[in-house]
Design a protein around this motif. Sequence first.
Motif, PDB file in Angstrom:
ATOM      1  N   LEU A  73       0.815  -1.211   0.000  1.00  0.00           N
ATOM      2  CA  LEU A  73       0.000   0.000   0.000  1.00  0.00           C
ATOM      3  C   LEU A  73       0.852   1.266   0.000  1.00  0.00           C
ATOM      4  O   LEU A  73       0.500   2.250  -0.670  1.00  0.00           O
ATOM      5  CB  LEU A  73      -0.940  -0.001   1.206  1.00  0.00           C
ATOM      6  N   PHE A  74       1.952   1.254   0.741  1.00  0.00           N
ATOM      7  CA  PHE A  74       2.796   2.441   0.748  1.00  0.00           C
ATOM      8  C   PHE A  74       3.365   2.710  -0.646  1.00  0.00           C
ATOM      9  O   PHE A  74       3.510   3.862  -1.051  1.00  0.00           O
ATOM     10  CB  PHE A  74       3.924   2.299   1.777  1.00  0.00           C
ATOM     11  N   THR A 104      -0.408  10.931   5.004  1.00  0.00           N
ATOM     12  CA  THR A 104      -1.732  10.439   4.629  1.00  0.00           C
ATOM     13  C   THR A 104      -1.734   8.915   4.502  1.00  0.00           C
ATOM     14  O   THR A 104      -2.664   8.238   4.969  1.00  0.00           O
ATOM     15  CB  THR A 104      -2.180  11.069   3.303  1.00  0.00           C
ATOM     16  N   ILE A 105      -0.702   8.381   3.877  1.00  0.00           N
ATOM     17  CA  ILE A 105      -0.604   6.924   3.718  1.00  0.00           C
ATOM     18  C   ILE A 105      -0.499   6.242   5.073  1.00  0.00           C
ATOM     19  O   ILE A 105      -1.195   5.249   5.341  1.00  0.00           O
ATOM     20  CB  ILE A 105       0.614   6.559   2.842  1.00  0.00           C
ATOM     21  N   ALA A 151      -2.754   2.770   9.010  1.00  0.00           N
ATOM     22  CA  ALA A 151      -2.901   2.481  10.435  1.00  0.00           C
ATOM     23  C   ALA A 151      -4.368   2.375  10.834  1.00  0.00           C
ATOM     24  O   ALA A 151      -4.741   1.519  11.649  1.00  0.00           O
ATOM     25  CB  ALA A 151      -2.212   3.565  11.258  1.00  0.00           C
ATOM     26  N   PHE A 152      -5.214   3.233  10.257  1.00  0.00           N
ATOM     27  CA  PHE A 152      -6.642   3.166  10.566  1.00  0.00           C
ATOM     28  C   PHE A 152      -7.246   1.845  10.105  1.00  0.00           C
ATOM     29  O   PHE A 152      -8.027   1.220  10.824  1.00  0.00           O
ATOM     30  CB  PHE A 152      -7.377   4.340   9.909  1.00  0.00           C
ATOM     31  N   VAL A 208       5.103   1.103  12.836  1.00  0.00           N
ATOM     32  CA  VAL A 208       5.745   0.366  11.752  1.00  0.00           C
ATOM     33  C   VAL A 208       5.885   1.235  10.505  1.00  0.00           C
ATOM     34  O   VAL A 208       6.816   1.040   9.713  1.00  0.00           O
ATOM     35  CB  VAL A 208       5.005  -0.948  11.436  1.00  0.00           C
ATOM     36  N   ALA A 209       4.974   2.199  10.331  1.00  0.00           N
ATOM     37  CA  ALA A 209       5.123   3.130   9.209  1.00  0.00           C
ATOM     38  C   ALA A 209       6.401   3.940   9.355  1.00  0.00           C
ATOM     39  O   ALA A 209       7.150   4.125   8.384  1.00  0.00           O
ATOM     40  CB  ALA A 209       3.912   4.058   9.136  1.00  0.00           C
ATOM     41  N   TYR A 210       6.662   4.431  10.570  1.00  0.00           N
ATOM     42  CA  TYR A 210       7.893   5.179  10.813  1.00  0.00           C
ATOM     43  C   TYR A 210       9.118   4.288  10.600  1.00  0.00           C
ATOM     44  O   TYR A 210      10.114   4.701   9.986  1.00  0.00           O
ATOM     45  CB  TYR A 210       7.884   5.739  12.232  1.00  0.00           C
ATOM     46  N   ALA A 211       9.037   3.041  11.105  1.00  0.00           N
ATOM     47  CA  ALA A 211      10.158   2.119  10.948  1.00  0.00           C
ATOM     48  C   ALA A 211      10.416   1.815   9.479  1.00  0.00           C
ATOM     49  O   ALA A 211      11.571   1.740   9.038  1.00  0.00           O
ATOM     50  CB  ALA A 211       9.876   0.831  11.718  1.00  0.00           C
ATOM     51  N   TYR A 212       9.360   1.656   8.712  1.00  0.00           N
ATOM     52  CA  TYR A 212       9.516   1.373   7.282  1.00  0.00           C
ATOM     53  C   TYR A 212      10.155   2.554   6.556  1.00  0.00           C
ATOM     54  O   TYR A 212      11.022   2.372   5.697  1.00  0.00           O
ATOM     55  CB  TYR A 212       8.157   1.056   6.673  1.00  0.00           C
TER      56      TYR A 212
END
Length: 255
Positions: A173-174, A186-187, A192-193, A217-221
């Motif tokens: 998705l990212f 936004t992604i 996360a939602f 995990v978004a930050y980690a990615y």
Amino acid sequence: MDLPVTDASRRALFVETALVLGVSLGASGIYAVLSIIRKVTAQASLSSQTTTMNEAVTPDRPWLDLAYQLAGVGLGVVPAFLAVYLLLRDDASAARRIGADLRRPGFDLGRGMLLAAAIGIPGLALYLTARALDLNTTIAAAGLGQTWWAIPVLVLAAAQNAILEEVVMVGYLFTRWSQAGWSFVTIALTSAFIRGTYHLYQGFGGFVGNLAMGLIVAYAYRRWDRVGPLVIAHTILDVVAFVGYAVLAGRVSWL
């Protein structure tokens, strides 16, 4: 060089991601919303209800039940392979670009263990608090009984969950939503939602905890450019939850 994004290509990307979600975690989100509505409108309080995960299908016939469990694990990971396949059609190096490969096993394992510790300890505290406040059901993380294959199947189920969620919700998705022109914030918020939504069947604590996990995990990615550590971390968390419950249920009071 990336091609400019047109309205037609943006629509195609959104349709593709909607279809992938529709056959995987998006569908789980719809059922989870229906599940939480059923639970909060029941006469029993939320915390007095039990949500059983990894439940036996035919407990009276262990070998058939094993076949059911293995089929569930195998089929459950297919949407992740579909997502990677769709990315590979556009870019032969897509698996490497999102870090869904085995090039850096030491890096993935080390970062994954650290990430699991950072998420797992606060996550357990959130679950216990939400249950005490009647905002979450009681989670029975393993219901396979005392079969010889229960622990290996629980480990496989943990890995399946991790691969499906991190490859689809992050790597795929990212990539697609970034190609569609969405900002990272936004992604991250949208992913996360959705992650929180398909955990609503557990209760509102499950929603909040997994929404927070999605942001972490978004930050980690973004920092590591690899889903490998995310898969490792998620696998560790689920193995501890599933196997820990199977071993400790009935022996500790807070489970």
